[in-house]
Each structure stands twice: as C-alpha cells, then as structure tokens.
Design a protein around this motif. Sequence first.
Motif, PDB file in Angstrom:
ATOM      1  N   GLU A 403       5.455  -1.178  -9.579  1.00 50.58           N
ATOM      2  CA  GLU A 403       5.723  -2.453 -10.254  1.00 50.58           C
ATOM      3  C   GLU A 403       5.284  -2.298 -11.704  1.00 50.58           C
ATOM      4  OE1 GLU A 403       5.298  -6.692  -8.449  1.00 50.58           O
ATOM      5  OE2 GLU A 403       3.386  -6.182  -9.386  1.00 50.58           O
ATOM      6  N   ARG A 404       6.233  -2.454 -12.627  1.00 54.14           N
ATOM      7  CA  ARG A 404       5.941  -2.227 -14.034  1.00 54.14           C
ATOM      8  C   ARG A 404       5.791  -3.520 -14.820  1.00 54.14           C
ATOM      9  NH1 ARG A 404       7.534   3.014 -15.841  1.00 54.14           N
ATOM     10  NH2 ARG A 404       7.163   2.213 -17.921  1.00 54.14           N
ATOM     11  N   GLY A 405       6.491  -4.566 -14.426  1.00 49.07           N
ATOM     12  CA  GLY A 405       6.344  -5.842 -15.124  1.00 49.07           C
ATOM     13  C   GLY A 405       4.900  -6.303 -14.979  1.00 49.07           C
ATOM     14  N   VAL A 406       4.339  -6.854 -16.048  1.00 48.02           N
ATOM     15  CA  VAL A 406       2.949  -7.327 -15.953  1.00 48.02           C
ATOM     16  C   VAL A 406       2.843  -8.450 -14.912  1.00 48.02           C
ATOM     17  CG1 VAL A 406       1.198  -8.623 -17.232  1.00 48.02           C
ATOM     18  CG2 VAL A 406       2.151  -6.551 -18.192  1.00 48.02           C
ATOM     19  N   ALA A 407       3.862  -9.257 -14.823  1.00 50.78           N
ATOM     20  CA  ALA A 407       3.852 -10.327 -13.822  1.00 50.78           C
ATOM     21  C   ALA A 407       4.149  -9.743 -12.440  1.00 50.78           C
ATOM     22  CB  ALA A 407       4.901 -11.367 -14.176  1.00 50.78           C
ATOM     23  N   SER A 408       3.221  -9.909 -11.531  1.00 52.71           N
ATOM     24  CA  SER A 408       3.424  -9.387 -10.168  1.00 52.71           C
ATOM     25  C   SER A 408       4.464 -10.212  -9.439  1.00 52.71           C
ATOM     26  CB  SER A 408       2.122  -9.445  -9.387  1.00 52.71           C
ATOM     27  OG  SER A 408       1.152  -8.694 -10.039  1.00 52.71           O
ATOM     28  N   THR A 409       5.362  -9.546  -8.787  1.00 52.99           N
ATOM     29  CA  THR A 409       6.398 -10.248  -8.013  1.00 52.99           C
ATOM     30  C   THR A 409       6.526  -9.606  -6.631  1.00 52.99           C
ATOM     31  OG1 THR A 409       8.056  -8.852  -9.111  1.00 52.99           O
ATOM     32  CG2 THR A 409       7.738 -11.080  -9.992  1.00 52.99           C
ATOM     33  N   LYS A 410       7.186  -8.441  -6.591  1.00 57.00           N
ATOM     34  CA  LYS A 410       7.441  -7.827  -5.286  1.00 57.00           C
ATOM     35  C   LYS A 410       6.145  -7.405  -4.586  1.00 57.00           C
ATOM     36  CE  LYS A 410       8.487  -3.295  -7.360  1.00 57.00           C
ATOM     37  NZ  LYS A 410       9.348  -2.114  -7.333  1.00 57.00           N
ATOM     38  N   THR A 411       5.100  -7.122  -5.367  1.00 49.79           N
ATOM     39  CA  THR A 411       3.864  -6.720  -4.698  1.00 49.79           C
ATOM     40  C   THR A 411       3.184  -7.925  -4.031  1.00 49.79           C
ATOM     41  OG1 THR A 411       2.658  -6.899  -6.786  1.00 49.79           O
ATOM     42  CG2 THR A 411       3.436  -4.709  -6.151  1.00 49.79           C
ATOM     43  N   LEU A 412       3.441  -9.128  -4.551  1.00 48.18           N
ATOM     44  CA  LEU A 412       2.878 -10.314  -3.880  1.00 48.18           C
ATOM     45  C   LEU A 412       3.532 -10.486  -2.516  1.00 48.18           C
ATOM     46  CD1 LEU A 412       1.321 -12.986  -3.599  1.00 48.18           C
ATOM     47  CD2 LEU A 412       3.244 -14.101  -4.705  1.00 48.18           C
ATOM     48  N   LEU A 413       4.861 -10.465  -2.508  1.00 43.73           N
ATOM     49  CA  LEU A 413       5.556 -10.731  -1.245  1.00 43.73           C
ATOM     50  C   LEU A 413       5.174  -9.697  -0.187  1.00 43.73           C
ATOM     51  CD1 LEU A 413       7.033 -12.782  -2.940  1.00 43.73           C
ATOM     52  CD2 LEU A 413       9.203 -11.928  -2.108  1.00 43.73           C
ATOM     53  N   THR A 414       5.098  -8.440  -0.623  1.00 42.02           N
ATOM     54  CA  THR A 414       4.785  -7.397   0.363  1.00 42.02           C
ATOM     55  C   THR A 414       3.309  -7.441   0.773  1.00 42.02           C
ATOM     56  OG1 THR A 414       4.604  -5.843  -1.492  1.00 42.02           O
ATOM     57  CG2 THR A 414       6.686  -5.861  -0.287  1.00 42.02           C
ATOM     58  N   SER A 415       2.446  -7.889  -0.129  1.00 42.68           N
ATOM     59  CA  SER A 415       1.023  -8.022   0.248  1.00 42.68           C
ATOM     60  C   SER A 415       0.858  -9.096   1.326  1.00 42.68           C
ATOM     61  CB  SER A 415       0.153  -8.404  -0.951  1.00 42.68           C
ATOM     62  OG  SER A 415       0.124  -7.374  -1.877  1.00 42.68           O
ATOM     63  N   ILE A 416       1.644 -10.159   1.211  1.00 46.39           N
ATOM     64  CA  ILE A 416       1.542 -11.218   2.233  1.00 46.39           C
ATOM     65  C   ILE A 416       1.964 -10.649   3.591  1.00 46.39           C
ATOM     66  CG2 ILE A 416       2.316 -13.525   2.924  1.00 46.39           C
ATOM     67  CD1 ILE A 416       2.837 -14.119  -0.080  1.00 46.39           C
ATOM     68  N   VAL A 417       3.022  -9.845   3.577  1.00 48.48           N
ATOM     69  CA  VAL A 417       3.456  -9.218   4.838  1.00 48.48           C
ATOM     70  C   VAL A 417       2.345  -8.333   5.396  1.00 48.48           C
ATOM     71  CG1 VAL A 417       5.018  -7.450   5.774  1.00 48.48           C
ATOM     72  CG2 VAL A 417       5.930  -9.300   4.359  1.00 48.48           C
ATOM     73  N   ALA A 418       1.706  -7.555   4.508  1.00 43.69           N
ATOM     74  CA  ALA A 418       0.647  -6.648   4.960  1.00 43.69           C
ATOM     75  C   ALA A 418      -0.513  -7.432   5.574  1.00 43.69           C
ATOM     76  CB  ALA A 418       0.166  -5.802   3.791  1.00 43.69           C
ATOM     77  N   LEU A 419      -0.863  -8.557   4.953  1.00 38.31           N
ATOM     78  CA  LEU A 419      -1.954  -9.388   5.490  1.00 38.31           C
ATOM     79  C   LEU A 419      -1.583  -9.958   6.852  1.00 38.31           C
ATOM     80  CD1 LEU A 419      -2.911 -11.177   2.168  1.00 38.31           C
ATOM     81  CD2 LEU A 419      -4.475  -9.804   3.567  1.00 38.31           C
ATOM     82  N   TYR A 420      -0.350 -10.362   6.959  1.00 36.34           N
ATOM     83  CA  TYR A 420       0.156 -10.915   8.230  1.00 36.34           C
ATOM     84  C   TYR A 420      -0.009  -9.870   9.342  1.00 36.34           C
ATOM     85  CZ  TYR A 420       3.946 -13.074  11.120  1.00 36.34           C
ATOM     86  OH  TYR A 420       4.712 -13.642  12.116  1.00 36.34           O
ATOM     87  N   CYS A 421       0.393  -8.631   9.028  1.00 37.34           N
ATOM     88  CA  CYS A 421       0.309  -7.577  10.045  1.00 37.34           C
ATOM     89  C   CYS A 421      -1.139  -7.225  10.360  1.00 37.34           C
ATOM     90  CB  CYS A 421       1.062  -6.326   9.571  1.00 37.34           C
ATOM     91  SG  CYS A 421       2.838  -6.588   9.507  1.00 37.34           S
ATOM     92  N   LEU A 422      -1.989  -7.200   9.329  1.00 38.57           N
ATOM     93  CA  LEU A 422      -3.398  -6.891   9.576  1.00 38.57           C
ATOM     94  C   LEU A 422      -4.051  -7.985  10.420  1.00 38.57           C
ATOM     95  CD1 LEU A 422      -5.860  -5.071   9.060  1.00 38.57           C
ATOM     96  CD2 LEU A 422      -6.270  -6.361   6.950  1.00 38.57           C
TER      97      LEU A 422
END
Length: 616
Positions: A403-422
């Motif tokens: 992710e290169r844009g300073v504003a986080s986007t795709k990493t937020l959505l995927t982090s939520i998925v990761a938390l859900y699975c954990l």
Amino acid sequence: MCGIVGYVGPRDAAPILIQGLRDLEYRGYDSAGIAVMPNTGDEIAIRKREGKIANLEAAVRGGVPLQGGTGIGHTRWATHGRPSDTNAHPHHSCGGDVVVIHNGIVENYAELKAELKAAGHTFASETDTETIAHLVEQQVTEGLTLSEALRHTTARLRGSHAILALNRKEPGVIAGARIGNAGGIVVGFGEGESFLASDLAAVIAHTRDVAFLRDGEFVTVTASGVDCFDQDGRTITPERRVVPLDPVSALKGQYRHFMLKEIMEQPVALSDTIGSLIVVDPPELQLMALGAAAARLKDTKRVVLLGMGTSLHAAMIGRRYFELFAGIPAEVDNASEFRYREPVLDAETLVVTVSQSGETVDVLEAMAIAREAGSAQVTICNVEGAQTTRVADGAVYTRAGMERGVASTKTLLTSIVALYCLALATGKARGHISPQDLAGRIRDLVILPEAVASVLADADVYEQMAPALARFNDFLFLGRGLAYPVAMEGALKLKEISYIHAEGYAAGEMKHGPIALIDREFPTVAIATRHALRSKMVSNIEQVQARGGEVLAIVTEGDTEIPGLVRYTVSIPDVPELLEPIVATVPLQCLSYQIALQRGCDVDQPRNLAKTVTVE
Ligand code: M6R
C-alpha cells in the motif's frame, strides 16, 4: 518516518538511490538527498533539496555528474529543523569525510551539540542528526574504523535510530546501525552488490534475498559481502530470508493516484486475504503464521487490541469479534496511550496488535511491554517479516499487496478480515463457538469481494456529489455499534487527504455536545444501514436536519425511507452484520478521494503526513 537507502556495487549509485527514494517517498517528503562516494577515495559528493524527490532529481540532473558505486540517500519527514535544503540529509562532519543519514530522534542532541561545539566542531544545520556525523568523525580521527566509530557513537545517543554512514577514507563501505524502534533496516544481498533500506519497497526491485537488522544490530556492507555485529562488536549471523512481495502491486498503472488504485484493488485484496486464511469446503480456518501463539489461544481469558490511526479503527471492530466468538472480555486501546500507562497484563491475556506496516513505533513499544508481562501476542500485518511480526509470537498476514497511498484503504479492509479469523480461531480453541456457527461465519466471508466490487461499480456517484460537498470546511460522521469505528475512519480519511475538519462520533454522543456544531455549513455523514441500529440513526438524522444540517446517509440497498429524508444517499449491499463495516467503509474512502481531488489536494502525499510513523 524518513526513508533511508544505501547501495554499494559495480553500478552507478545515484540512479539506484533516487529510485530507492521514490519507492520510500511515502515515508516522508519534506526533503530528499543523496551522497555518492567515488571509488577513488575522492570527496563524497552530496546533493539535497527541500521538497519532493523530483526537486532532488532535477538538482542531480542539472549538476556535475555524480560518479561512484557507493552511496546513501534519504527522504525526510522533518522533526528537528524545518524542511530546507540545509536541513535535508545527508549531513556531513566538519571535515566532510563522514556523511550520515538518519531516521529517529537524538533525544540528547542539545547536550551533544554543546559538547561538540566546545570541542571546536561547527554545525551547518539545525538538525539533531548532524551531531551523529560529528561524533563519528571524532572517532575515526582517533583511528577507529567507520563501523567501530558508529558503534561507539550510538552508545552515546538517546532515543531510537536507524543510521547509515560513509567515510571517505573507506571507499566501498557503508556502515549501518539499528537502535530501538525508530525504523528498520533491511539488508539486500545482490550478485556482487549490496543494498540497504528502511524497508523492502526500495530493495525488492533488486533482490528478494534479504535480512532485517534487529534492535542493537550493526552492519557493514561492501560489494562483496555483508557483516553484522552486536553492540560489542561480536560478529552475528543475520537471518536471511527470501521475501515473496510482488513489486507489481507497487506500480500506479492506469490510475491517477495510488489511493485510487488501492481502493479499486480491494476486492482482489479481500479475496487474496480470505483465500489465504480459510478453506471453504469444508469450512476451516488456516492461520498458518500463528506460530507459538496457536497453542496459547485456548488459555486466553482476555484480549487487548492495540493500533494507531486506521489500524486502531480495525482494532475497535475486532473487539466485538473477540467478545462474540470467544466469549471473553476484549479491550481496545491506542498504542501510544497504552505504552505510557501501567497496563494490567498477564500470561492469560492475548495482546493483538494491528499494524499494516509492522513498523509503527508506538505499537512496537507497546509490544515490548506485553512481552515483558509474558502475554501471548499476535500481530495483524501486511508486510511479511516486518518488525511487529518478529516481536509477536505469531502473525495473521493480510494479503493486500503493498500500500503506497498515505491514506490506508485496502489494508484496513483486510485487517478487519484477519481480526475476524483470529477471533474465530480463539473462539474455536476455547470451545466457545459451535462447529456449525464457526462454519457459517467462515462461509460468510466469501461474499465480501463481490459486495465491495458492487460498491466500487458505482464509483461515479461520488464524483457527482463531490463538487457540492467539497465547499464545506467541517463534517460530522456518525455511526452506532460497528458503524462507530467506520464513522471515525470516514472522518480520518476526509481530514487527512482533503484537510477538511471532520469529527467521527458515536451517534449516541451527538446530543452530548456535537449537536451544538450543526448548522447549514456543517453537514453530517450518517451510517444508517440495516445493521447499524438504523431506527436510532433515523432519529439522529432528523435531529441534524431540524437544525439545518445537510445529511449524506449510507443505507442498505432497498431502504426506501431514508433516501426520502436526506439530501444525499449511498446504498451498500446487505451483508452479514459483523462484516458490514468492511463494505460500509468503501463509500467513505471514495467520497474522501473525490472531495480531495475537488480541493486540489495531493492525495497520495498529504501535507505533514508520512505512511509509517517511526518516531514519536
Ligand atoms: O502501519 P500502521 O498500520 O501501524 O499505521 C498506523 C497509522 O499510522 C495509519 O493507519 C494511518 O492512520 C493511516 N495511514 C491513515 O490513513
């Protein structure tokens, strides 16, 4: 913050350093500079310019050609000393023989500077970093090698640092040090050449064979090899690994901005992340990187989730998952606050950190506290091998690509998925979730890429709304339940890329103060989807409108009532309640992007910000 890069080998260093700085520019863009050492032992040449890398490039192109196969480069996020040509790195010693670049803060620089001045050193810049160049010079003048001098110097510095240094009298050598958590140093092993950088982004185009320096480690690189040492000068063997990062995802391609590209990549990022964390038939979790943490999930009695900025918003959503799936108390905290309290932790507490970069200093410091307390730790991270993943007992990787844009986007959505699975894995290990519920929750994930893609298919809608909305200077974002962190994220996105003042509030809080702000010039974005306590949100909307405030509502497809009440509506598909934040965030990202464009802002590199915050 700040990006550092080094190269030694048979090629001309300057273009490699400049490309490396371009790859690291997201870490800071107040100024940039390079130093190139000729192979002949002649003077080290420095070029540096205030502003973005383009200014430096122009200076390099327009000046005497820089020849030499050894060099270091730096892109700065200013801490001590305003952005200027003079304060830009690299910095040199009085004699000019020693040149350094630095990421971190020399906390005792004032006293060191006074001491050095008393000893006859003259300073060119206002930076703390320059003291390092003078201290190293003192040591090499006394006969130490660059590498020894750097070790002696760092012993005198307070704070956390990543440093690279050159000495004219040692052609073809770069010495590096990593002290604390100010930022990492990656060593890249090439064929007859070596690379150093703050992170993989600047190395991956050349080699995937890398090692990460640990806290308190030093490195000396030449074209033919890499030597690592500890603080006492004892040789250590770096842990080499081959990294799988895909450099293609770092290219902007057809998109005008990285942020837009990354927003549009979200369906793929979700599908790659989900595909790596579950199997669907039969439904099962596969958290392959949990390591030693896997065995400790069953004994977990409490969860503490930590993060900063957007990652903190992901953690807020994750809390609900742990409470529901694992049936244990879960708390969420800002890592920078947590680290300065006396947090109550024990071996039965699971500490879950969220950091897409894995380099955020406050998160790393909080993790050090958790380790001391013996708590199990899992980190959610998008960068394989990043610092947090090396401190935690285990990781859940997101597969969002760089992710290169300073504003986080795709990493937020995927982090939520990761938390859900954990959280599901914790619930399963504790025997709290039934096999049927677990299977259903896993299957629910599968619809997400499609749901997000359908929101993105309507991206024109934001372009149409943006001209009218971009004239406002204040916004209120309201949500309830899981939509509360979504509201906070919406406000954060808007303020960081369009410089509009925005407040994210739990909607229930509105009447406890924020309502006083509402008037015709203060619009509200209300997340009023089916699962977000919709009827309560309708009351909030009516109360805002009664005070003349305009409302943009995010609603569930098929809602016929709210669109009739408000000026602007955006619909999102109906998805399971717990996954709705993932879908509801997307319109807010698109809206911020379009408003920022309308206001002529630099979307990928907003003022004063850097992608990775490695200093306090
Ligand atoms: O790399 P991290 O996830 O640890 O970064 C944390 C924050 O700096 C980051 O989420 C920041 O708030 C976002 N870039 C904002 O869009």
